[in-house]
Write a protein that holds these residues in place. Structure first.
Motif, mmCIF file in Angstrom:
data_model
loop_
_atom_site.group_PDB
_atom_site.id
_atom_site.type_symbol
_atom_site.label_atom_id
_atom_site.label_comp_id
_atom_site.label_asym_id
_atom_site.label_seq_id
_atom_site.Cartn_x
_atom_site.Cartn_y
_atom_site.Cartn_z
ATOM 1 N N THR A 125 0.864 -1.111 0.034
ATOM 2 C CA THR A 125 -0.399 -0.215 -0.338
ATOM 3 C C THR A 125 0.880 0.945 -0.117
ATOM 4 O O THR A 125 1.850 1.381 0.319
ATOM 5 N N ILE A 126 0.421 1.743 -0.889
ATOM 6 C CA ILE A 126 1.178 3.437 -0.903
ATOM 7 C C ILE A 126 0.919 4.385 -0.694
ATOM 8 O O ILE A 126 -0.264 4.515 -1.840
ATOM 9 N N ASP A 127 0.646 5.462 0.225
ATOM 10 C CA ASP A 127 -0.358 6.706 0.180
ATOM 11 C C ASP A 127 0.904 7.421 0.140
ATOM 12 O O ASP A 127 1.810 7.748 0.140
ATOM 13 N N PHE A 128 0.377 8.844 0.555
ATOM 14 C CA PHE A 128 0.751 10.028 0.365
ATOM 15 C C PHE A 128 1.987 10.024 1.480
ATOM 16 O O PHE A 128 2.934 10.869 1.993
ATOM 17 N N ASP A 129 1.655 10.044 3.006
ATOM 18 C CA ASP A 129 2.448 9.973 4.076
ATOM 19 C C ASP A 129 3.564 8.848 3.794
ATOM 20 O O ASP A 129 4.798 9.293 3.875
#
Length: 148
Positions: free
Chosen positions: A93-97
Motif C-alpha cells: 500500500t502506497i499513500d501520501f504519508d
C-alpha cells in the motif's frame, strides 16, 4: 565593568556627514546634490519605475501568453517510482504519508500518478489524481486506485 565605562569597539562608530553647513565643511554649496535638475530640488520624489523619460523596463519587456491563476499544480509520480518504492520497502500500500516520509513529495503537494514504467507487483495506491494509463496499469497488475 560598569555601565558608564562601556564604549563601542574602536572604529565601529562613525559620525554622520553634516551636509549643507557651509564651504568650510567640504559639503556646502550644492550639498552633494549636484547642479540643477529635479533631484537637486527639495521635495523631489520620483515615480516608481520612472527612468527619466526613457521607456521604462516594465513597458519594454514583451508581454504575451496567459497565466491561469486557478491552475492546480500536481507533483508527478510515475509507476516505475512506485514499483521501486514497493520493492525497496516491501509494501503493498502506497499513500501520501509514505511518499512524504521517503522525500518524494512535500507536505503541501498534490500528487498525481502518471503511467510511465512497468508495474509488476500488486499495489494499492492512494493519491490526489491519476492518469488514465496509470489507472489501467495499476488495475492490470491487480492493485487498486484510491483518490484522496
Amino acid at each position: 565593568m560598569k555601565l558608564h565605562t562601556l564604549k563601542p569597539a574602536e572604529g565601529s562608530v562613525k559620525s554622520r556627514k553634516r551636509i549643507g553647513r557651509g564651504q568650510g565643511s567640504g559639503r556646502g554649496g550644492t550639498s552633494t546634490r549636484g547642479h540643477k535638475g529635479a533631484k537637486s530640488r527639495s521635495g523631489y520624489k520620483s515615480k516608481l519605475g520612472f527612468e527619466g523619460g526613457q521607456m521604462p523596463l516594465q513597458r519594454r519587456i514583451p508581454k504575451f501568453g496567459f497565466t491561469n491563476h486557478n491552475r492546480v499544480a500536481y507533483q508527478a509520480i510515475n509507476l516505475d517510482t512506485l514499483q521501486q518504492l514497493a520493492t525497496d520497502l516491501s509494501v503493498d500500500t502506497i499513500d501520501f504519508d509514505l511518499l512524504h516520509q521517503n522525500g518524494l513529495v512535500s507536505k503541501k503537494d498534490l500528487v498525481k500518478v502518471l503511467g510511465r514504467g512497468e508495474l509488476t507487483s500488486k499495489i494499492n495506491v492512494s493519491a490526489h489524481n491519476f492518469s488514465a494509463s496509470a489507472v489501467a496499469a495499476i488495475e492490470k497488475a491487480g492493485g487498486s486506485v484510491n483518490k484522496i
